[in-house]
Write a protein that holds these residues in place. Structure first.
Motif, PDB file in Angstrom:
ATOM      1  N   GLY A   1       1.275  -1.538   0.235  1.00 26.23           N
ATOM      2  CA  GLY A   1      -0.176   0.305  -0.214  1.00 26.23           C
ATOM      3  C   GLY A   1       0.975   1.431  -0.193  1.00 26.23           C
ATOM      4  N   THR A   2       0.383   2.262   0.421  1.00 23.30           N
ATOM      5  CA  THR A   2       1.128   3.954   0.702  1.00 23.30           C
ATOM      6  C   THR A   2       2.219   3.221   1.155  1.00 23.30           C
ATOM      7  OG1 THR A   2      -0.544   4.606   2.452  1.00 23.30           O
ATOM      8  CG2 THR A   2      -1.228   4.795  -0.121  1.00 23.30           C
ATOM      9  N   ALA A   3       2.425   2.160   2.265  1.00 23.85           N
ATOM     10  CA  ALA A   3       3.543   2.393   2.448  1.00 23.85           C
ATOM     11  C   ALA A   3       4.684   2.436   2.077  1.00 23.85           C
ATOM     12  CB  ALA A   3       3.655   1.326   3.663  1.00 23.85           C
ATOM     13  N   THR A   4       4.466   2.114   0.971  1.00 27.28           N
ATOM     14  CA  THR A   4       5.803   1.493  -0.219  1.00 27.28           C
ATOM     15  C   THR A   4       6.742   2.923  -0.332  1.00 27.28           C
ATOM     16  OG1 THR A   4       4.716  -0.214  -1.020  1.00 27.28           O
ATOM     17  CG2 THR A   4       6.364   0.782  -1.893  1.00 27.28           C
ATOM     18  N   MET A   5       5.624   3.803  -0.256  1.00 26.62           N
ATOM     19  CA  MET A   5       6.307   5.816  -0.795  1.00 26.62           C
ATOM     20  C   MET A   5       6.803   6.263   0.160  1.00 26.62           C
ATOM     21  SD  MET A   5       2.210   6.772  -2.325  1.00 26.62           S
ATOM     22  CE  MET A   5       2.670   8.776  -2.340  1.00 26.62           C
ATOM     23  N   GLU A   6       6.657   5.843   1.821  1.00 29.65           N
ATOM     24  CA  GLU A   6       7.373   5.883   2.701  1.00 29.65           C
ATOM     25  C   GLU A   6       9.111   5.288   2.398  1.00 29.65           C
ATOM     26  OE1 GLU A   6       8.398   9.076   6.007  1.00 29.65           O
ATOM     27  OE2 GLU A   6       6.749   8.864   4.244  1.00 29.65           O
ATOM     28  N   PHE A   7       8.530   3.926   2.383  1.00 36.08           N
ATOM     29  CA  PHE A   7       9.711   3.125   2.669  1.00 36.08           C
ATOM     30  C   PHE A   7      10.655   3.392   1.174  1.00 36.08           C
ATOM     31  CE2 PHE A   7      11.700  -0.270  -0.206  1.00 36.08           C
ATOM     32  CZ  PHE A   7      12.542  -0.764   0.784  1.00 36.08           C
TER      33      PHE A   7
ATOM     34  N   PRO B   1      -9.068  -8.556  -0.239  1.00 38.73           N
ATOM     35  CA  PRO B   1      -8.666  -7.475  -0.745  1.00 38.73           C
ATOM     36  C   PRO B   1      -9.282  -6.674  -1.609  1.00 38.73           C
ATOM     37  CG  PRO B   1      -6.980  -8.835  -0.895  1.00 38.73           C
ATOM     38  CD  PRO B   1      -8.642  -9.522  -0.837  1.00 38.73           C
ATOM     39  N   LEU B   2     -10.402  -5.613  -1.678  1.00 42.87           N
ATOM     40  CA  LEU B   2     -11.577  -4.670  -1.873  1.00 42.87           C
ATOM     41  C   LEU B   2     -10.844  -4.532  -3.364  1.00 42.87           C
ATOM     42  CD1 LEU B   2     -14.036  -3.036  -1.891  1.00 42.87           C
ATOM     43  CD2 LEU B   2     -12.282  -0.573  -1.357  1.00 42.87           C
TER      44      LEU B   2
ATOM     45  N   THR C   1      -4.255   3.827  -0.404  1.00 39.87           N
ATOM     46  CA  THR C   1      -3.834   2.404  -1.375  1.00 39.87           C
ATOM     47  C   THR C   1      -4.664   2.716  -2.392  1.00 39.87           C
ATOM     48  OG1 THR C   1      -2.596   1.396   0.781  1.00 39.87           O
ATOM     49  CG2 THR C   1      -2.840   0.578  -1.914  1.00 39.87           C
ATOM     50  N   VAL C   2      -6.074   2.833  -2.047  1.00 44.08           N
ATOM     51  CA  VAL C   2      -6.932   1.676  -3.153  1.00 44.08           C
ATOM     52  C   VAL C   2      -7.051   3.025  -4.467  1.00 44.08           C
ATOM     53  CG1 VAL C   2      -7.923   1.108  -1.428  1.00 44.08           C
ATOM     54  CG2 VAL C   2      -8.687   2.727  -1.663  1.00 44.08           C
ATOM     55  N   VAL C   3      -7.212   4.268  -3.621  1.00 43.75           N
ATOM     56  CA  VAL C   3      -7.025   5.422  -4.632  1.00 43.75           C
ATOM     57  C   VAL C   3      -5.974   5.452  -5.502  1.00 43.75           C
ATOM     58  CG1 VAL C   3      -8.080   7.484  -3.158  1.00 43.75           C
ATOM     59  CG2 VAL C   3      -5.536   7.525  -3.577  1.00 43.75           C
TER      60      VAL C   3
END
Length: 403
Positions: free
Chosen positions: A169-175, A323-324, A343-345
């Motif tokens: 999810g969006t945590a990948t961006m911060e990683f 998952p959605l 993440t879904v956006v």
């Protein structure tokens, strides 16, 4: 019990009616409707696909989205016969989704190894001891959460020269941002210095994992890859492959569309980032503004909050057991999906490519943040919204707050 589409579980309008997914000791007995079971046959040497099956690829996942993205990566990389290790969490909703995803992984011909990695004080030692031989033999390791202490510890034992990080999810961006800056790997919503007793004890393993995830100098024999649908600028040496959700689109749908809008929930309240009352007021305003009838709950949303949401908004609250991206692709789904920054956006427009579904994202107003929210929270959430492609932005307004 209110009605819910296939692949979901609903929370009734009366308190205490949550129905968690069933737990079983082995793989689920019920297969997904409309998905034929694929028979797996081990390829012999010299047969097509034999070399691919003998790559020694080991994947570690802790959430349903990570397992979905491992399947997407395997489809894109044409990697077959993976060994997927599920480091099972405690949360029953997450476990239920993971069991459904494990069934899909087995249908794709992969081996799934379910580890009760958190099942008591001796579980970590037992799990790590059992996985060490696999770690020593694996030539490629795929991970879904580089922030996970469990995964960081396992990476310190691995000998693989090829590492692949798939989206969490969006945590990948911060990683990727922290990796590029050479910083300690810390989740974006975490507040504090990261220098507590447990942090100091685990620091050597975290440092080792960060070195393993840092690309080797040019000409080095170790490779680091990233498989992501997120908008990231990877540091030099990291090979980025775009996740286009081709496997999901090929296996499911297109969905039947409903006339009403759907709202996607978030766990920002549970992680201490957003005030609960502000969040519920925003959901109510979005439902009135866009004619929404269903609320797809995040797997980590609390039952108490969802009961309050039902009482205050009248929305049908649905607990997906996949998952959605898969739920939306199979349908039925609204012609408009409204989400907060998550993440879904980024993923739903890809999963729903070729359909008439529109995705909209509502900004998080700074007034919603709690006093305990990380100083990085607002900037990170704004970045999630601002970098989303093919979505409609819904800035928060005082008129919406007033209803």
């Amino acid at each position: 019990m209110v009605s819910s589409p296939e692949g979901t579980r609903a929370v009734a309008g009366t308190p205490g009616a949550e129905v968690p997914p069933p737990e079983t000791a082995g793989p689920p007995a019920r297969r997904l409707r409309g998905v034929p079971r694929q028979r797996y046959r081990t390829a012999r040497s010299g047969e097509p696909g034999a070399d691919a099956r003998d790559t020694g690829t080991l994947a570690f996942v802790e959430s349903p989205v990570q397992l979905l993205n491992v399947l997407e990566w395997a489809h894109t990389a044409q990697a077959t016969g993976l060994t997927v290790v599920v480091l099972s969490p405690h949360d029953p909703m997450t476990r239920g989704q993971l069991r459904r995803m494990a069934e899909l992984a087995r249908d794709e011909g992969h081996t799934v190894r379910w580890e009760e990695a958190r099942g008591g004080p001796t579980a970590p030692v037992r799990t790590i001891g059992g996985l060490t031989p696999l770690l020593r033999r694996a030539r490629r390791v795929v991970i879904g959460d580089p922030f996970s202490r469990y995964v960081q510890l396992l990476l310190s034992l691995a000998r693989a020269r090829d590492l692949v990080v798939v989206d969490d999810g969006t945590a990948t961006m911060e990683f990727i941002s922290q990796l590029a800056r050479g910083e300690q790997l810390v989740r974006w919503h975490r507040n504090g210095s990261g220098r507590g007793a447990r942090d100091l004890l685990f620091a050597p393993f975290s440092a080792t994992a960060r070195r393993r995830l840092t690309p080797a100098p040019e000409g080095g024999r170790r490779t680091v890859g990233l498989f992501s649908s997120m908008p990231v600028e990877a540091p030099p040496g990291v090979e980025v492959t775009t996740n286009e959700f081709a496997w999901t689109r090929g296996r499911f749908g297109p969905p039947r569309l409903t006339r009403a809008a759907d709202i996607v929930g978030t766990s920002l309240v549970e992680t201490g980032v957003v005030d609960c009352e502000r969040y519920l007021a925003a959901v109510s305003a979005l439902a009135r503004t866009h004619g929404a009838t269903r609320y797809f709950a995040h797997r980590k949303e609390s039952t108490e909050k969802l009961r309050q949401l039902v009482n205050e908004t009248g929305l049908e609250v649905v607990r997906p057991d996949l998952p959605l991206e898969l739920i939306a692709r199979r349908g039925p789904i609204g012609r408009l999906i409204v989400s907060f920054p998550s993440t879904v956006v980024h993923t739903l427009p890809l999963a729903l490519l070729g359909t008439e579904v529109k995705v909209a994202v509502c900004d998080i107003d700074p007034e919603w943040l709690t006093a305990n929210a990380s100083p990085r929270a607002q900037g990170f959430l704004d970045g999630v919204t601002g970098t989303a492609r093919d979505v409609q932005r819904l800035p928060f307004t005082q008129r919406m707050a007033a209803g």
